[in-house]
Design a protein around this motif. Structure first.
Motif, short mmCIF file in Angstrom:
data_model
loop_
_atom_site.label_atom_id
_atom_site.label_comp_id
_atom_site.label_asym_id
_atom_site.label_seq_id
_atom_site.Cartn_x
_atom_site.Cartn_y
_atom_site.Cartn_z
N GLU A 44 -5.66 2.36 0.58
CA GLU A 44 -6.99 1.92 0.20
C GLU A 44 -7.19 1.93 -1.31
OE1 GLU A 44 -7.19 6.17 1.84
OE2 GLU A 44 -6.22 4.28 2.40
N CYS A 66 -6.32 -1.61 -1.79
CA CYS A 66 -7.01 -2.60 -0.96
C CYS A 66 -8.53 -2.50 -0.95
CB CYS A 66 -6.53 -2.48 0.49
SG CYS A 66 -4.76 -2.71 0.67
N GLN A 67 -9.10 -1.49 -1.60
CA GLN A 67 -10.55 -1.30 -1.57
C GLN A 67 -11.20 -2.12 -2.68
OE1 GLN A 67 -11.62 1.07 0.78
NE2 GLN A 67 -13.70 0.41 0.51
N HIS A 68 -12.12 -3.01 -2.30
CA HIS A 68 -12.85 -3.84 -3.27
C HIS A 68 -14.32 -3.86 -2.86
CE1 HIS A 68 -8.98 -5.31 -4.63
NE2 HIS A 68 -8.69 -5.57 -3.38
N GLN A 106 -15.22 -2.68 0.49
CA GLN A 106 -14.60 -3.44 1.58
C GLN A 106 -13.09 -3.19 1.51
OE1 GLN A 106 -15.99 -5.85 3.72
NE2 GLN A 106 -18.09 -5.68 3.00
N THR A 160 -9.63 -4.73 2.15
CA THR A 160 -8.96 -6.01 2.37
C THR A 160 -7.49 -5.71 2.65
OG1 THR A 160 -10.45 -7.05 0.79
CG2 THR A 160 -8.44 -8.26 1.37
N ARG A 161 -7.08 -5.95 3.88
CA ARG A 161 -5.71 -5.63 4.30
C ARG A 161 -4.78 -6.82 4.09
NH1 ARG A 161 -5.83 -2.48 10.00
NH2 ARG A 161 -6.93 -0.63 9.30
#
Length: 147
Positions: A110, A113-115, A118, A120-121
């Motif tokens: 994460e 991938c955390q934006h 959110q 995003t995988r």
């Protein structure tokens, strides 16, 4: 998506080892879970299944441990101490997230991938979420592996 209930560290090792035959160069496995949930134990199982001969340990302070003796190179990343994509790029770890020469296993994905709250995988990654049920029991929810 599948769920596995592990009742011991040995069962977690065995699950990781069972996945190793399915792995191919370029695979990225994202491991989510709190501290102590069994992420590194699962990586030890993957390493066992890949026939890695080196001692596998958490890369929390090193950020990256590489194991080159197995069927495929195994790159074990721990992004816990990094706070952003910029930190990950600055540490030189981005290449392991998208084009590892072997297999990359990423703890705390994460961080990449955390934006804006959110997650995003990246679609090509295999995702695993580990959670503690009690002292010895772990719930392992995974996708991208054959059961």
């Amino acid at each position: 998506m599948a769920t596995f209930i592990s009742h011991s560290p040995e069962e977690t090792l065995a699950l990781g080892a069972s996945w190793a035959d399915q792995l191919k160069p370029g695979d990225v496995i994202a491991l989510q879970g709190d501290l102590g949930a069994g992420k590194t134990q699962l990586v030890k199982g993957i390493a066992r299944g890949l026939r890695v001969t080196e001692r596998v340990q958490s890369p929390t302070f090193a950020l990256l441990n590489g194991y080159l003796t197995g069927r495929l190179p195994l790159h074990h990343l721990d992004l816990y101490r990094l706070q952003s994509q910029a930190d990950i790029v600055h540490a030189g770890l981005e290449e392991y997230l998208f084009s590892p020469e072997g297999v990359a296993v990423v703890e705390w994905p994460e961080r990449w991938c955390q934006h804006n709250d959110q997650l995003t995988r990246p679609p090509a990654w295999k995702w695993v979420t580990l959670s503690s049920v009690d002292e010895a029991t772990r719930q392992i929810v995974y996708e991208g592996f054959e059961s």
